[in-house]
Design an enzyme around this catalytic site. Structure first.
Site, PDB file in Angstrom:
ATOM      1  N   GLY A   1      11.885  35.335  63.376  1.00  0.00           N
ATOM      2  CA  GLY A   1      11.564  35.962  62.098  1.00  0.00           C
ATOM      3  C   GLY A   1      12.461  35.525  60.959  1.00  0.00           C
ATOM      4  O   GLY A   1      12.634  36.248  59.973  1.00  0.00           O
ATOM      5  N   ALA A   2      13.004  34.333  61.044  1.00  0.00           N
ATOM      6  CA  ALA A   2      14.002  33.877  60.073  1.00  0.00           C
ATOM      7  C   ALA A   2      13.444  33.641  58.681  1.00  0.00           C
ATOM      8  O   ALA A   2      14.204  33.545  57.710  1.00  0.00           O
ATOM      9  CB  ALA A   2      14.676  32.598  60.567  1.00  0.00           C
TER      10      ALA A   2
ATOM     11  N   GLY B   1      11.340  35.714  57.132  1.00  0.00           N
ATOM     12  CA  GLY B   1      11.089  36.989  56.468  1.00  0.00           C
ATOM     13  C   GLY B   1      12.287  37.442  55.655  1.00  0.00           C
ATOM     14  O   GLY B   1      13.347  36.803  55.672  1.00  0.00           O
TER      15      GLY B   1
ATOM     16  N   THR C   1      14.274  40.230  55.929  1.00  0.00           N
ATOM     17  CA  THR C   1      15.401  40.625  56.768  1.00  0.00           C
ATOM     18  C   THR C   1      15.924  39.445  57.568  1.00  0.00           C
ATOM     19  O   THR C   1      17.140  39.225  57.666  1.00  0.00           O
ATOM     20  CB  THR C   1      14.998  41.767  57.716  1.00  0.00           C
ATOM     21  OG1 THR C   1      14.582  42.900  56.943  1.00  0.00           O
ATOM     22  CG2 THR C   1      16.159  42.182  58.606  1.00  0.00           C
ATOM     23  N   GLY C   2      15.014  38.662  58.147  1.00  0.00           N
ATOM     24  CA  GLY C   2      15.426  37.518  58.945  1.00  0.00           C
ATOM     25  C   GLY C   2      16.225  36.502  58.159  1.00  0.00           C
ATOM     26  O   GLY C   2      17.196  35.933  58.666  1.00  0.00           O
TER      27      GLY C   2
ATOM     28  N   LYS D   1       4.822  25.131  58.754  1.00  0.00           N
ATOM     29  CA  LYS D   1       4.875  25.751  57.435  1.00  0.00           C
ATOM     30  C   LYS D   1       6.093  25.242  56.659  1.00  0.00           C
ATOM     31  O   LYS D   1       7.137  24.944  57.254  1.00  0.00           O
ATOM     32  CB  LYS D   1       4.915  27.268  57.569  1.00  0.00           C
ATOM     33  CG  LYS D   1       3.592  27.877  58.031  1.00  0.00           C
ATOM     34  CD  LYS D   1       3.644  29.392  58.026  1.00  0.00           C
ATOM     35  CE  LYS D   1       2.288  29.983  58.398  1.00  0.00           C
ATOM     36  NZ  LYS D   1       2.315  31.465  58.408  1.00  0.00           N
TER      37      LYS D   1
ATOM     38  N   LYS E   1       8.266  50.513  67.325  1.00  0.00           N
ATOM     39  CA  LYS E   1       9.555  49.920  67.692  1.00  0.00           C
ATOM     40  C   LYS E   1      10.119  50.587  68.944  1.00  0.00           C
ATOM     41  O   LYS E   1      10.688  49.917  69.819  1.00  0.00           O
ATOM     42  CB  LYS E   1      10.531  50.054  66.527  1.00  0.00           C
ATOM     43  CG  LYS E   1      10.167  49.204  65.306  1.00  0.00           C
ATOM     44  CD  LYS E   1      11.098  49.466  64.142  1.00  0.00           C
ATOM     45  CE  LYS E   1      10.692  48.685  62.895  1.00  0.00           C
ATOM     46  NZ  LYS E   1      10.965  47.246  62.993  1.00  0.00           N
TER      47      LYS E   1
END
Length: 321
Positions: free
Chosen positions: A10-11, A13, A15-16, A42, A123
Site C-alpha cells: 500500500g505504499a 496510498g 498512509t502508505g 502504474k 479490520k
C-alpha cells in the site's frame, strides 16, 4: 549492523506513502514494496522502482506462496479500506514464512469493535485471524489526521487544502479527539516496529487531543475569520447512518456508498461516543507512542494550521476524489 527487511503493502496510498518515507528516513530498514499485479505498471509504482525500491507483485486474491515473504522480518499493510479482507491470505503466508512482526492495516481512530464502525470490524476480522495463527503482530492506530480535521474558512482561503469541505458542529462540540499529522505516521511507525516493547501490542499515535470547539477557536484566532458552525444533533446523524446502511445493503459492492457510511460512523464514534481519546485507548490496552518516544516531537495541529494559512501543504487524496 544488518538492516531489518521490511515488506510494505500500500505504499502509493496516503498512509502508505507516509510510512515509506518514515522508514526510508530512519535508515534502519531494507524496504521492498508489494503491489497487486494490476498495479505493477502504474506510474506511481514505476516511480518507486526508479527510486531503487524492490517491487514484488503479489495477488492477494489467491493463496500467497510463503516463500515470497520468507526473506522479510517485518510485513506492513496499509492497504485501502475497501480491501481489508485481502489481508487474510497475506497473514497466513506471513505465519508460514516465519515473519517476526506483522503490522496489519490499522491506522484509524481508536474505537471498540462490535457494530460501531463497519470499517473497524473489517479490520478486526484480520486481527482475529492473526491471534488465531499466533502470528507476531503490532497494531497501530493513528487517530484522525490534522489534514482532515480543520474547518473551511468563509473567505475560501483554505479551499485548496480542504478535503471534507464542511463545518458541522457535532453534538456540543466538546468531545476530545486524538489527532496525528499524516506526515508523522511514518516516523512513528519506524520507531514502533524497531521497538521490542511493541511486539504483540496495540499502539496509538497522537500529537494533540482537541475538541471541535478548540479547533474552531484556534482556527478563528489564527485566521482572524469568524466561522459559521452548523449544529448537528445525535438524532440527525443516527438518521443519516440508518439511511447509509440501507443504501449499502441494497448495493454492497458500491465503494462510494461504503465510504459514505464509514464517514458518518467515524463521526458517531468520535463525537458522540467519544471513542477516539487517550482515555479510551488506554482502557482498550493500547500503548501511548508519545510516552514510548518522548524524544520525538510530532507536528502539532496549530503548527499544521499555520502552515496551510501560509499556503503550504497538499490536500489529501489530491486527484483521487
Amino acid at each position: 549492523m544488518s538492516k531489518t527487511k521490511v515488506l510494505l503493502l500500500g505504499a502509493t496510498g496516503e498512509t502508505g506513502a507516509s510510512i515509506l518515507e518514515g522508514l526510508a528516513r530512519d535508515g534502519s530498514f531494507d524496504i521492498s514494496i508489494a503491489v497487486r499485479p494490476a498495479s505493477a505498471d502504474k506510474p506511481a509504482v514505476r516511480a518507486l522502482a526508479d527510486r531503487g525500491f524492490s517491487i514484488l507483485s503479489i495477488d492477494l486474491s489467491k493463496k500467497v506462496n510463503a516463500s515470497v515473504l520468507t526473506p522479510f522480518d517485518t510485513v506492513i499493510s496499509s492497504i485501502g479500506p475497501e480491501s481489508q479482507q485481502s489481508q487474510l491470505n497475506f497473514a497466513r503466508a506471513a505465519k508460514a514464512a516465519g515473519v517476526t512482526r506483522f503490522v496489519p492495516c490499522g491506522f484509524i481512530t481508536v474505537c471498540p469493535p462490535g457494530g460501531i464502525m463497519a470499517l473497524r470490524d473489517a479490520k478486526e476480522e484480520v486481527y482475529n485471524l492473526i491471534f488465531k495463527l499466533h502470528l507476531p503482530y503490532t497494531i497501530i492506530d493513528t487517530g484522525f489526521w490534522h489534514q482532515i480535521s480543520f474547518p473551511p474558512l468563509p473567505s475560501g482561503k483554505l479551499d485548496e487544502f480542504h478535503f471534507l469541505g464542511e463545518n458541522k458542529l457535532y453534538g456540543d462540540g466538546n468531545a476530545p479527539n486524538l489527532l496525528t499529522d499524516l506526515r508523522d505516521i511514518g516516523p512513528f511507525v519506524a520507531r514502533i516496529i524497531r521497538d521490542p516493547r511493541t511486539l504483540n501490542k496495540k499502539v496509538f499515535t497522537w500529537s494533540d487531543e482537541l475538541s471541535q470547539n478548540e479547533i474552531y477557536a484556534l482556527a478563528e484566532k489564527l485566521s482572524g475569520e469568524s466561522i459559521d458552525k452548523k449544529p448537528f444533533a445525535l438524532e440527525e446523524i443516527e438518521a443519516v447512518i440508518t439511511k447509509a446502511k440501507q443504501a449499502v445493503d441494497a448495493d454492497p459492492t458500491n465503494i462510494g456508498l461504503q465510504m459514505g457510511l464509514w464517514s458518518q460512523e467515524y463521526n458517531m464514534s468520535k463525537y458522540y461516543r467519544e471513542d477516539n481519546t487517550r482515555k479510551v485507548a488506554l482502557y482498550l490496552g493500547y500503548l501511548d507512542a508519545k510516552e514510548l518516544y518522548p524524544d520525538f516531537k510530532p507536528i502539532t495541529f496549530e503548527e499544521y494550521f499555520k502552515e496551510i494559512l501560509e499556503g503550504k501543504g497538499n490536500r489529501p487524496y489530491a486527484g483521487r476524489f
